[in-house]
Scaffold this motif. Sequence first.
Motif, PDB file in Angstrom:
ATOM      1  N   ASP A 121      13.917   9.562  -8.125  1.00 45.17           N
ATOM      2  CA  ASP A 121      13.411  10.730  -8.865  1.00 45.17           C
ATOM      3  C   ASP A 121      13.457  10.524 -10.377  1.00 45.17           C
ATOM      4  O   ASP A 121      13.576  11.483 -11.154  1.00 45.17           O
ATOM      5  CB  ASP A 121      14.211  11.998  -8.494  1.00 45.17           C
ATOM      6  N   ARG A 122      13.298   9.288 -10.801  1.00 45.92           N
ATOM      7  CA  ARG A 122      13.311   8.983 -12.224  1.00 45.92           C
ATOM      8  C   ARG A 122      12.234   7.926 -12.488  1.00 45.92           C
ATOM      9  O   ARG A 122      12.112   6.961 -11.738  1.00 45.92           O
ATOM     10  CB  ARG A 122      14.689   8.434 -12.608  1.00 45.92           C
ATOM     11  N   ILE A 123      11.422   8.135 -13.535  1.00 46.05           N
ATOM     12  CA  ILE A 123      10.377   7.172 -13.876  1.00 46.05           C
ATOM     13  C   ILE A 123      10.998   6.046 -14.699  1.00 46.05           C
ATOM     14  O   ILE A 123      11.621   6.281 -15.738  1.00 46.05           O
ATOM     15  CB  ILE A 123       9.237   7.836 -14.681  1.00 46.05           C
ATOM     16  N   GLU A 124      10.835   4.817 -14.208  1.00 46.95           N
ATOM     17  CA  GLU A 124      11.365   3.649 -14.896  1.00 46.95           C
ATOM     18  C   GLU A 124      10.240   2.633 -15.107  1.00 46.95           C
ATOM     19  O   GLU A 124       9.285   2.561 -14.342  1.00 46.95           O
ATOM     20  CB  GLU A 124      12.485   2.987 -14.079  1.00 46.95           C
ATOM     21  N   ARG A 125      10.397   1.862 -16.183  1.00 46.29           N
ATOM     22  CA  ARG A 125       9.443   0.789 -16.483  1.00 46.29           C
ATOM     23  C   ARG A 125       9.958  -0.504 -15.862  1.00 46.29           C
ATOM     24  O   ARG A 125      11.118  -0.893 -16.085  1.00 46.29           O
ATOM     25  CB  ARG A 125       9.306   0.624 -17.999  1.00 46.29           C
ATOM     26  N   PHE A 126       9.106  -1.184 -15.057  1.00 47.15           N
ATOM     27  CA  PHE A 126       9.500  -2.395 -14.357  1.00 47.15           C
ATOM     28  C   PHE A 126       8.746  -3.607 -14.909  1.00 47.15           C
ATOM     29  O   PHE A 126       7.578  -3.501 -15.317  1.00 47.15           O
ATOM     30  CB  PHE A 126       9.180  -2.276 -12.856  1.00 47.15           C
ATOM     31  N   ARG A 127       9.432  -4.755 -14.913  1.00 46.25           N
ATOM     32  CA  ARG A 127       8.799  -6.053 -15.150  1.00 46.25           C
ATOM     33  C   ARG A 127       8.845  -6.814 -13.830  1.00 46.25           C
ATOM     34  O   ARG A 127       9.906  -6.994 -13.249  1.00 46.25           O
ATOM     35  CB  ARG A 127       9.528  -6.840 -16.231  1.00 46.25           C
ATOM     36  N   PHE A 128       7.681  -7.247 -13.353  1.00 44.83           N
ATOM     37  CA  PHE A 128       7.596  -7.931 -12.061  1.00 44.83           C
ATOM     38  C   PHE A 128       7.156  -9.371 -12.292  1.00 44.83           C
ATOM     39  O   PHE A 128       6.143  -9.640 -12.935  1.00 44.83           O
ATOM     40  CB  PHE A 128       6.592  -7.224 -11.148  1.00 44.83           C
ATOM     41  N   MET A 129       7.938 -10.328 -11.793  1.00 37.70           N
ATOM     42  CA  MET A 129       7.640 -11.744 -11.902  1.00 37.70           C
ATOM     43  C   MET A 129       7.284 -12.295 -10.525  1.00 37.70           C
ATOM     44  O   MET A 129       8.003 -12.086  -9.560  1.00 37.70           O
ATOM     45  CB  MET A 129       8.853 -12.491 -12.471  1.00 37.70           C
TER      46      MET A 129
ATOM     47  N   LYS B  71      -1.299   5.910 -13.564  1.00 34.69           N
ATOM     48  CA  LYS B  71      -1.986   5.104 -14.588  1.00 34.69           C
ATOM     49  C   LYS B  71      -1.801   3.595 -14.363  1.00 34.69           C
ATOM     50  O   LYS B  71      -2.593   2.787 -14.848  1.00 34.69           O
ATOM     51  CB  LYS B  71      -1.486   5.483 -15.984  1.00 34.69           C
ATOM     52  N   ASP B  72      -0.749   3.205 -13.618  1.00 35.18           N
ATOM     53  CA  ASP B  72      -0.485   1.785 -13.375  1.00 35.18           C
ATOM     54  C   ASP B  72      -0.828   1.345 -11.964  1.00 35.18           C
ATOM     55  O   ASP B  72      -0.663   0.170 -11.619  1.00 35.18           O
ATOM     56  CB  ASP B  72       0.994   1.476 -13.631  1.00 35.18           C
ATOM     57  N   ARG B  73      -1.307   2.284 -11.132  1.00 39.43           N
ATOM     58  CA  ARG B  73      -1.491   1.975  -9.718  1.00 39.43           C
ATOM     59  C   ARG B  73      -2.552   0.894  -9.498  1.00 39.43           C
ATOM     60  O   ARG B  73      -2.368  -0.035  -8.707  1.00 39.43           O
ATOM     61  CB  ARG B  73      -1.858   3.256  -8.960  1.00 39.43           C
ATOM     62  N   GLU B  74      -3.666   1.016 -10.217  1.00 40.03           N
ATOM     63  CA  GLU B  74      -4.745   0.036 -10.033  1.00 40.03           C
ATOM     64  C   GLU B  74      -4.291  -1.368 -10.446  1.00 40.03           C
ATOM     65  O   GLU B  74      -4.567  -2.353  -9.757  1.00 40.03           O
ATOM     66  CB  GLU B  74      -5.971   0.452 -10.857  1.00 40.03           C
ATOM     67  N   LYS B  75      -3.576  -1.460 -11.580  1.00 38.74           N
ATOM     68  CA  LYS B  75      -3.072  -2.764 -12.024  1.00 38.74           C
ATOM     69  C   LYS B  75      -2.070  -3.333 -11.023  1.00 38.74           C
ATOM     70  O   LYS B  75      -2.098  -4.529 -10.700  1.00 38.74           O
ATOM     71  CB  LYS B  75      -2.423  -2.624 -13.403  1.00 38.74           C
ATOM     72  N   TYR B  76      -1.190  -2.476 -10.512  1.00 38.63           N
ATOM     73  CA  TYR B  76      -0.180  -2.915  -9.546  1.00 38.63           C
ATOM     74  C   TYR B  76      -0.851  -3.507  -8.305  1.00 38.63           C
ATOM     75  O   TYR B  76      -0.492  -4.592  -7.839  1.00 38.63           O
ATOM     76  CB  TYR B  76       0.704  -1.725  -9.169  1.00 38.63           C
ATOM     77  N   LEU B  77      -1.840  -2.794  -7.795  1.00 45.04           N
ATOM     78  CA  LEU B  77      -2.530  -3.281  -6.597  1.00 45.04           C
ATOM     79  C   LEU B  77      -3.307  -4.564  -6.883  1.00 45.04           C
ATOM     80  O   LEU B  77      -3.415  -5.446  -6.015  1.00 45.04           O
ATOM     81  CB  LEU B  77      -3.459  -2.198  -6.051  1.00 45.04           C
TER      82      LEU B  77
ATOM     83  N   ASP C 112       0.828  -1.209   0.000  1.00 41.60           N
ATOM     84  CA  ASP C 112       0.000   0.000   0.000  1.00 41.60           C
ATOM     85  C   ASP C 112       0.861   1.256   0.000  1.00 41.60           C
ATOM     86  O   ASP C 112       0.577   2.226  -0.711  1.00 41.60           O
ATOM     87  CB  ASP C 112      -0.936  -0.002   1.215  1.00 41.60           C
ATOM     88  N   SER C 113       1.914   1.249   0.820  1.00 42.92           N
ATOM     89  CA  SER C 113       2.774   2.421   0.916  1.00 42.92           C
ATOM     90  C   SER C 113       3.523   2.667  -0.390  1.00 42.92           C
ATOM     91  O   SER C 113       3.611   3.794  -0.879  1.00 42.92           O
ATOM     92  CB  SER C 113       3.763   2.243   2.071  1.00 42.92           C
ATOM     93  N   LEU C 114       4.047   1.594  -0.979  1.00 43.92           N
ATOM     94  CA  LEU C 114       4.779   1.732  -2.237  1.00 43.92           C
ATOM     95  C   LEU C 114       3.858   2.234  -3.341  1.00 43.92           C
ATOM     96  O   LEU C 114       4.227   3.108  -4.128  1.00 43.92           O
ATOM     97  CB  LEU C 114       5.394   0.391  -2.642  1.00 43.92           C
ATOM     98  N   ALA C 115       2.646   1.694  -3.417  1.00 42.44           N
ATOM     99  CA  ALA C 115       1.705   2.107  -4.455  1.00 42.44           C
ATOM    100  C   ALA C 115       1.380   3.593  -4.338  1.00 42.44           C
ATOM    101  O   ALA C 115       1.320   4.315  -5.337  1.00 42.44           O
ATOM    102  CB  ALA C 115       0.429   1.271  -4.372  1.00 42.44           C
ATOM    103  N   ALA C 116       1.163   4.054  -3.133  1.00 41.44           N
ATOM    104  CA  ALA C 116       0.789   5.456  -2.923  1.00 41.44           C
ATOM    105  C   ALA C 116       1.931   6.414  -3.233  1.00 41.44           C
ATOM    106  O   ALA C 116       1.711   7.513  -3.765  1.00 41.44           O
ATOM    107  CB  ALA C 116       0.315   5.652  -1.486  1.00 41.44           C
ATOM    108  N   LYS C 117       3.162   6.014  -2.923  1.00 44.77           N
ATOM    109  CA  LYS C 117       4.296   6.936  -3.028  1.00 44.77           C
ATOM    110  C   LYS C 117       5.051   6.855  -4.349  1.00 44.77           C
ATOM    111  O   LYS C 117       5.567   7.862  -4.829  1.00 44.77           O
ATOM    112  CB  LYS C 117       5.285   6.677  -1.886  1.00 44.77           C
ATOM    113  N   PHE C 118       5.124   5.659  -4.938  1.00 42.73           N
ATOM    114  CA  PHE C 118       6.069   5.496  -6.026  1.00 42.73           C
ATOM    115  C   PHE C 118       5.482   4.994  -7.345  1.00 42.73           C
ATOM    116  O   PHE C 118       6.086   5.197  -8.389  1.00 42.73           O
ATOM    117  CB  PHE C 118       7.188   4.530  -5.595  1.00 42.73           C
TER     118      PHE C 118
END
Length: 732
Positions: free
Chosen positions: A700-708, A665-671, A655-661
């Motif tokens: 302080d940089r937007i990066e694209r992540f792949r999570f497995m 546009k990807d927050r709902e999918k991440y959660l 929850d904390s990571l989703a809110a802060k980082f």
Amino acid sequence: MALSFEKNESTLKQLERALYYEIQYRNAIVSDALTFYDVNLTQDILNTDIFIRGDDGTPIPLMDFLGYSIPCKFSDFFINWIENSTPLKHKATDFPYRNIRNILIDSYNSYKRDFMVEFWTQDLFSDTDIYTSISFLLTKNEYDEICALVIIKDNTASRTREDEIHRRELEYVAYQDPVTLGFNYVIFKKRLVENAKSGSIVSFDIHSFKVINSICGVSKGDEVLQNIHALLKEILNLEGYEKVGHINADQFVLFFPTTERAVIERKLKSISMALSILSNDLDVPLLQPYYGISTWQPGKKIELAYSEAVAAKNIAKNLTNSNYEFFKESDTLRIVEEKQIVDSFEDAISRNEFVLWFQPKYKPMTKELVGAEALIRWVKQDGSIIQPGKFIPIFEKNGNIRALDEYIFRKVCTQQKKWLDAGKTIVPVSINLSRASLYYAGLVQRYKKIAEQIGIDKKYIPIEITESAAVTNNEIQELADSFYMSGFSLHLDDFGSGYSSLASINSMHFDTLKLDKSLIDYIGNFGGDRLIEHTISLAKELGIHVTAEGVENEDQVVFLNHSGCDSIQGFFYSKPINQQQFEEKLDNLPKKEIGPVPVDLVTHYIGNIRSKYLKSSLYTFIINITQDTFKEGTNNCDWHLETQIPTFNYSEAVDSLAAKFIVEKDREKYLHYMKRENILASYDPEEPTRVFHYSRNIHDRIERFRFMQHLFKIKNSDDIWMFATATIVSED
């Protein structure tokens, strides 16, 4: 009084002018009519005689011809005229003429002032069919009665022109090739028969044309085919008897009105030179043609001549000093043999002459048998064997491959079930579906039903689809997804054989990537080694198992094992073996032991898969989802410190990571993927691994992540664990 007289005179002139224009208009619209007449619809009265032009232009009284006198009832007259003038073959007149009066009155009351019908009828004075139009111009007279001017015309000429245009349009669609926009094979054959000239049929295609589609794209490939067709038309001088047709893909058929070898050879040389120049003009790999030539004369089946040309072309592809071959009568024996193979297929199926063979797969680290690929051999009743390389291409061409693929699938399912029922330890045996089988409707549902009827778990019968089929066809990609959703394990076969696109394995639900032998043969070459290492590393990041095909020596095995390859098939471990030999290997598999659980089974379990995912991961996690706690969170940096989330409670951290980082546009999918309750509810031991992408702020940089995420349970415990990796990737 003078003023009143002048006003009346002016009004009279206006009325005369209006009447004049009305008469002129009436004359204009009836000038080309067969006949016309006025009718009072309100009173249903026809009160004027009707004349129709005869063949010599003489007016003939229609009322006398039909046995009517005026005045008469219009609706009766109209019904009689239609039924007596319309021959039997046109009786299905598609308008309700028996109710014509009411239709016209309703039309006028609906503010429609004209009504027209058209139909085929027959000339009253001959046997000629004519296409007749009847127009009704609706008005009211001075007594507020609805009237109509009825105009009958012969529109046969215009209708015939329209029919001809429509016929040409249909012919254009039927005969035009959708890619080259020129002639297709159908019209090629039609024109050949019509011209009735003896000569030579040439089968023509381009060597490795698929490379152009792979490197330059399908659109560029289509452009090349269009230019090839235009070039052939120009060279062959199609004003004469020479013809060209597009079969499919890069295959063309040509006709030369000659059988002289020297003339044909000159023409082929001209085409080859022109194609070489075209390669440079279009900036594509060299277009290298192959030709097969057969003779044709009126009366000979074109299909036979074309198959002879194809047979000769296939021989030309194996020549080193020429790119063309003339069909020889000795080749007829091979064609006869192919026909015998086709004709005996159904009997061979019914007699179970197609028998299973197996290509084992081994785990390089432990040399343990972990799977196999099903192969097929045709063992005839006399004991002779027909190799797959001979009969499979024939069945792919004539459509029998669908039945053969299903036969193999059913046979593997049945055999796996027999071994299970006999108490044997079994391994997955994959079935390779041919490209041709993939286009049949209901394929997935049929295979699913077969597996369920036999009672075999679908994890023991993976489906292999070649990359060349899956990557280049959206319909087959959807089919692969359908197999996956139905519970089948999917293998992407022949990866690296020419169509390879690393991005493709991230867009489809394949859980195993099979490296083609053409890639394995590059082991020992610096560039080849790097390519294979990168491919395996990428597959592991996506949670995809990797199998190497065609492994033949120990150096290859050592390299693949070091690179993290999961399984190997090839002559180094085993050549293809028959069913009895494979069953003996199953008997030698260690039995599953049920005993005490290792003290730290989680660490033991993770140790078996850690090397697959760590190579390029930024973070790795080991989490007890059931207990909502981290066991470990390490790798290149400390995730907790970097995100400044001072908690080892998993749910709070998410929850904390989703809110802060996580970007909005990807927050709902991440959660959705990370929420503890969602993971617990969706856990499926048959599908333990899933991958998703999201963007987040890091330093302080937007990066694209792949999570497995890899979910698992351990023995003697119901806790669900997650081993996860996070990797920075480029934008998709």
